[in-house]
Design an enzyme around this catalytic site. Sequence first.
Site, PDB file in Angstrom:
ATOM      1  N   SER A 161       0.842  -1.204   0.000  1.00  0.00           N
ATOM      2  CA  SER A 161       0.000   0.000   0.000  1.00  0.00           C
ATOM      3  C   SER A 161       0.869   1.242   0.000  1.00  0.00           C
ATOM      4  O   SER A 161       1.952   1.242   0.615  1.00  0.00           O
ATOM      5  CB  SER A 161      -0.907   0.033   1.235  1.00  0.00           C
TER       6      SER A 161
ATOM      7  N   TYR B 231      -1.119   0.106  10.301  1.00  0.00           N
ATOM      8  CA  TYR B 231      -1.227  -0.556   8.992  1.00  0.00           C
ATOM      9  C   TYR B 231      -0.040  -0.165   8.112  1.00  0.00           C
ATOM     10  O   TYR B 231       0.606  -1.013   7.505  1.00  0.00           O
ATOM     11  CB  TYR B 231      -2.539  -0.109   8.356  1.00  0.00           C
TER      12      TYR B 231
HETATM   13  N1  LIG Z   1      -8.901  -1.663  -0.607  1.00  0.00           N
HETATM   14  C1  LIG Z   1      -7.949  -0.759  -0.711  1.00  0.00           C
HETATM   15  O1  LIG Z   1      -8.206   0.450  -0.890  1.00  0.00           O
HETATM   16  C2  LIG Z   1      -6.512  -1.178  -0.612  1.00  0.00           C
HETATM   17  C3  LIG Z   1      -5.532  -0.260  -0.983  1.00  0.00           C
HETATM   18  C4  LIG Z   1      -4.194  -0.632  -0.865  1.00  0.00           C
HETATM   19  C5  LIG Z   1      -3.855  -1.907  -0.454  1.00  0.00           C
HETATM   20  N2  LIG Z   1      -4.832  -2.790  -0.114  1.00  0.00           N
HETATM   21  C6  LIG Z   1      -4.406  -4.138   0.264  1.00  0.00           C
HETATM   22  O2  LIG Z   1      -4.999  -5.064  -0.628  1.00  0.00           O
HETATM   23  C7  LIG Z   1      -5.088  -6.352   0.001  1.00  0.00           C
HETATM   24  C8  LIG Z   1      -6.508  -6.881  -0.137  1.00  0.00           C
HETATM   25  O3  LIG Z   1      -7.308  -5.998   0.599  1.00  0.00           O
HETATM   26  P1  LIG Z   1      -8.856  -5.748   0.257  1.00  0.00           P
HETATM   27  O4  LIG Z   1      -9.062  -4.293   0.122  1.00  0.00           O
HETATM   28  O5  LIG Z   1      -9.261  -6.664  -0.826  1.00  0.00           O
HETATM   29  O6  LIG Z   1      -9.484  -6.115   1.656  1.00  0.00           O
HETATM   30  P2  LIG Z   1     -10.378  -7.356   2.121  1.00  0.00           P
HETATM   31  O7  LIG Z   1     -10.481  -7.227   3.602  1.00  0.00           O
HETATM   32  O8  LIG Z   1     -11.602  -7.414   1.300  1.00  0.00           O
HETATM   33  O9  LIG Z   1      -9.462  -8.639   1.781  1.00  0.00           O
HETATM   34  C9  LIG Z   1      -8.451  -9.026   2.658  1.00  0.00           C
HETATM   35  C10 LIG Z   1      -8.389 -10.527   2.619  1.00  0.00           C
HETATM   36  O10 LIG Z   1      -7.398 -10.957   3.531  1.00  0.00           O
HETATM   37  C11 LIG Z   1      -7.921 -12.038   4.283  1.00  0.00           C
HETATM   38  N3  LIG Z   1      -7.301 -12.104   5.610  1.00  0.00           N
HETATM   39  C12 LIG Z   1      -7.510 -11.265   6.650  1.00  0.00           C
HETATM   40  N4  LIG Z   1      -6.815 -11.692   7.722  1.00  0.00           N
HETATM   41  C13 LIG Z   1      -6.160 -12.824   7.337  1.00  0.00           C
HETATM   42  C14 LIG Z   1      -5.307 -13.747   7.985  1.00  0.00           C
HETATM   43  N5  LIG Z   1      -4.994 -13.606   9.284  1.00  0.00           N
HETATM   44  N6  LIG Z   1      -4.823 -14.780   7.280  1.00  0.00           N
HETATM   45  C15 LIG Z   1      -5.162 -14.955   5.974  1.00  0.00           C
HETATM   46  N7  LIG Z   1      -5.973 -14.136   5.304  1.00  0.00           N
HETATM   47  C16 LIG Z   1      -6.470 -13.093   5.985  1.00  0.00           C
HETATM   48  C17 LIG Z   1      -9.418 -11.777   4.380  1.00  0.00           C
HETATM   49  O11 LIG Z   1     -10.126 -12.968   4.601  1.00  0.00           O
HETATM   50  C18 LIG Z   1      -9.698 -11.196   3.009  1.00  0.00           C
HETATM   51  O12 LIG Z   1      -9.969 -12.241   2.117  1.00  0.00           O
HETATM   52  C19 LIG Z   1      -4.680  -6.125   1.459  1.00  0.00           C
HETATM   53  O13 LIG Z   1      -3.342  -6.519   1.629  1.00  0.00           O
HETATM   54  C20 LIG Z   1      -4.798  -4.607   1.627  1.00  0.00           C
HETATM   55  O14 LIG Z   1      -3.938  -4.116   2.627  1.00  0.00           O
HETATM   56  C21 LIG Z   1      -6.152  -2.464  -0.171  1.00  0.00           C
HETATM   57  C1  LIG Z   2      -5.969   1.433   4.509  1.00  0.00           C
HETATM   58  C2  LIG Z   2      -6.979   1.382   3.396  1.00  0.00           C
HETATM   59  C3  LIG Z   2      -6.381   0.844   2.132  1.00  0.00           C
HETATM   60  C4  LIG Z   2      -5.461   1.835   1.441  1.00  0.00           C
HETATM   61  O1  LIG Z   2      -4.192   1.586   1.898  1.00  0.00           O
HETATM   62  C5  LIG Z   2      -5.927   3.276   1.409  1.00  0.00           C
HETATM   63  C6  LIG Z   2      -6.551   3.747   2.709  1.00  0.00           C
HETATM   64  C7  LIG Z   2      -7.242   5.095   2.465  1.00  0.00           C
HETATM   65  C8  LIG Z   2      -6.224   6.112   1.979  1.00  0.00           C
HETATM   66  C9  LIG Z   2      -5.533   5.571   0.766  1.00  0.00           C
HETATM   67  C10 LIG Z   2      -5.531   6.290  -0.390  1.00  0.00           C
HETATM   68  C11 LIG Z   2      -4.725   5.909  -1.504  1.00  0.00           C
HETATM   69  O2  LIG Z   2      -4.816   6.464  -2.600  1.00  0.00           O
HETATM   70  C12 LIG Z   2      -3.736   4.799  -1.312  1.00  0.00           C
HETATM   71  C13 LIG Z   2      -4.333   3.727  -0.419  1.00  0.00           C
HETATM   72  C14 LIG Z   2      -4.860   4.255   0.920  1.00  0.00           C
HETATM   73  C15 LIG Z   2      -3.696   4.420   1.857  1.00  0.00           C
HETATM   74  C16 LIG Z   2      -7.612   2.726   3.111  1.00  0.00           C
HETATM   75  C17 LIG Z   2      -8.433   3.024   4.370  1.00  0.00           C
HETATM   76  C18 LIG Z   2      -8.960   1.628   4.760  1.00  0.00           C
HETATM   77  C19 LIG Z   2      -8.237   0.619   3.841  1.00  0.00           C
HETATM   78  C20 LIG Z   2      -7.953  -0.676   4.526  1.00  0.00           C
HETATM   79  O3  LIG Z   2      -8.127  -0.818   5.707  1.00  0.00           O
HETATM   80  C21 LIG Z   2      -7.413  -1.819   3.687  1.00  0.00           C
HETATM   81  O4  LIG Z   2      -7.580  -3.022   4.312  1.00  0.00           O
END
Ligand SMILES: NC(=O)c1ccc[n+]([C@@H]2O[C@H](COP(=O)([O-])OP(=O)(O)OC[C@H]3O[C@@H](n4cnc5c(N)ncnc54)[C@H](O)[C@@H]3O)[C@@H](O)[C@H]2O)c1
Ligand SMILES: C[C@]12C[C@H](O)[C@H]3[C@@H](CCC4=CC(=O)CC[C@@]43C)[C@@H]1CC[C@@H]2C(=O)CO
Length: 387
Positions: A219, A232
């Site tokens: 992230s 995080y």
């Molecule tokens: N959604 C966003 O804006 C965003 C942005 C940047 C990075 N991410 C990253 O993308 C990845 C996927 O996130 P998402 O947004 O799809 O969220 P999400 O919560 O929908 O998916 C996360 C997944 O991780 C699994 N998980 C949680 N705890 C776990 C554990 N202890 N062991 C194994 N699996 C576990 C959950 O079951 C789920 O399937 C994450 O690493 C998150 O940090 C998300």
């Molecule tokens: C941190 C999160 C994922 C992601 O990383 C986001 C953040 C919100 C701010 C943000 C903006 C961006 O353009 C890069 C990703 C990011 C920094 C999101 C808030 C909740 C979300 C999660 O909790 C993912 O599990």
Amino acid sequence: MELGWACSSLLWLLFLSSLAVKLLRADLLLTPGLLLQVGLLVLLQGVSRAFLPLPLGTALTGTACWLVLAGATQRKRIPAVGRAVLITGCDTGFGKVAAHHLDTLGLTVYASVLDLKSPGAEELRQSCSSRLTLLEMDLTKAEDIQRVLQFIKAQTGRTGLWGLVNNAGINTTLADAELTPLHDFRSCMEVNFFGTLELTQGLLPLLRSSQGRIITISSPAGNMPFPCLSGYGASKAALSLVMDTLQYELAPWGIQVSVILPGYFKTDGSCNHAYWKERKAQLLAALSPELLEAYGEEYLEDINRQFLASMKFAVEDLSSVVESIVDGLLSTRPLVKYYPGRGLGPMYFIHHYLPHTVRNLFLKAFFINPKLPRGRQPKPCNSPRKQ
Ligand SMILES: NC(=O)c1ccc[n+]([C@@H]2O[C@H](COP(=O)([O-])OP(=O)(O)OC[C@H]3O[C@@H](n4cnc5c(N)ncnc54)[C@H](O)[C@@H]3O)[C@@H](O)[C@H]2O)c1
Ligand SMILES: C[C@]12C[C@H](O)[C@H]3[C@@H](CCC4=CC(=O)CC[C@@]43C)[C@@H]1CC[C@@H]2C(=O)CO
């Protein structure tokens, strides 16, 4: 003569600016082959100006420039069928959508989920082919990781393991670092860093044999100090750093490592109102009286309000992240970094090239700008003055 120079200059300005944009967007790589093609274009330009009428020479050179640009940005892919990949965190979000898509491409997918009975697991069971296998794995449990490692080694003896997609991740808290309980820092570290690293290390023998791929979803919060995301962000910073190190350490083994840094997307983890309401309640209950006095409950309520309001900027269409995962797995030249989503360009430009005060102001304006804590707010006029 002047018209000829003007046409040539305009043509080269257009070509080189397009090339620069594509390089900055990582749509193409400055490979020796591309440099050779640019050299040949210069030669063609000279020859056509010397021997051809201006319109013909300009048309010929312009067409050649277009062909170079088009050829350079076509990302070629290797065949998908018969390749086995493990992707974690497929109950919801990016992992679930990516697992389904990789299955439709013909890959043999091992999709790990937290709960085999989760709605997401059931959805994959119903919608995917028999090539997809669901595995239950909690990255905080070494016994789960070991079981999956044994299973993957046993199952991929013939096909080998081509790719690992480290997608699973959590965020437990939205608060200042001082207000974030240490166990919340540890929880993020356990899943996002240690669990992911343990699984990755365990699969390296298979990936070295296949000279395969590692794609990790980190992230931008691991690259820059987003407010209220230190727990995080710290875990993602550690994850990004170790993957960046593996990227060059594993190169001699033929393994290609990519890190995906998504923008803000609407997933179960990022925009689950009930989850974040519960997390806020647990955080308030855990606060010491001193911290509650110093910051005030309204401070956390305001942070939560701003966070919920920020969700309107989260992108619903997850396809750009899925495409980055597919490109990392199947491109003949996978990128080291992928930035799917909105606003990443300006965000990283500000982070890398402008003063940190500007960056911090941007992050607060873009995400959360905490109000003054209670202890720093001006006292009302009629309040008793401290002696
Ligand atoms: N959604 C966003 O804006 C965003 C942005 C940047 C990075 N991410 C990253 O993308 C990845 C996927 O996130 P998402 O947004 O799809 O969220 P999400 O919560 O929908 O998916 C996360 C997944 O991780 C699994 N998980 C949680 N705890 C776990 C554990 N202890 N062991 C194994 N699996 C576990 C959950 O079951 C789920 O399937 C994450 O690493 C998150 O940090 C998300
Ligand atoms: C941190 C999160 C994922 C992601 O990383 C986001 C953040 C919100 C701010 C943000 C903006 C961006 O353009 C890069 C990703 C990011 C920094 C999101 C808030 C909740 C979300 C999660 O909790 C993912 O599990």
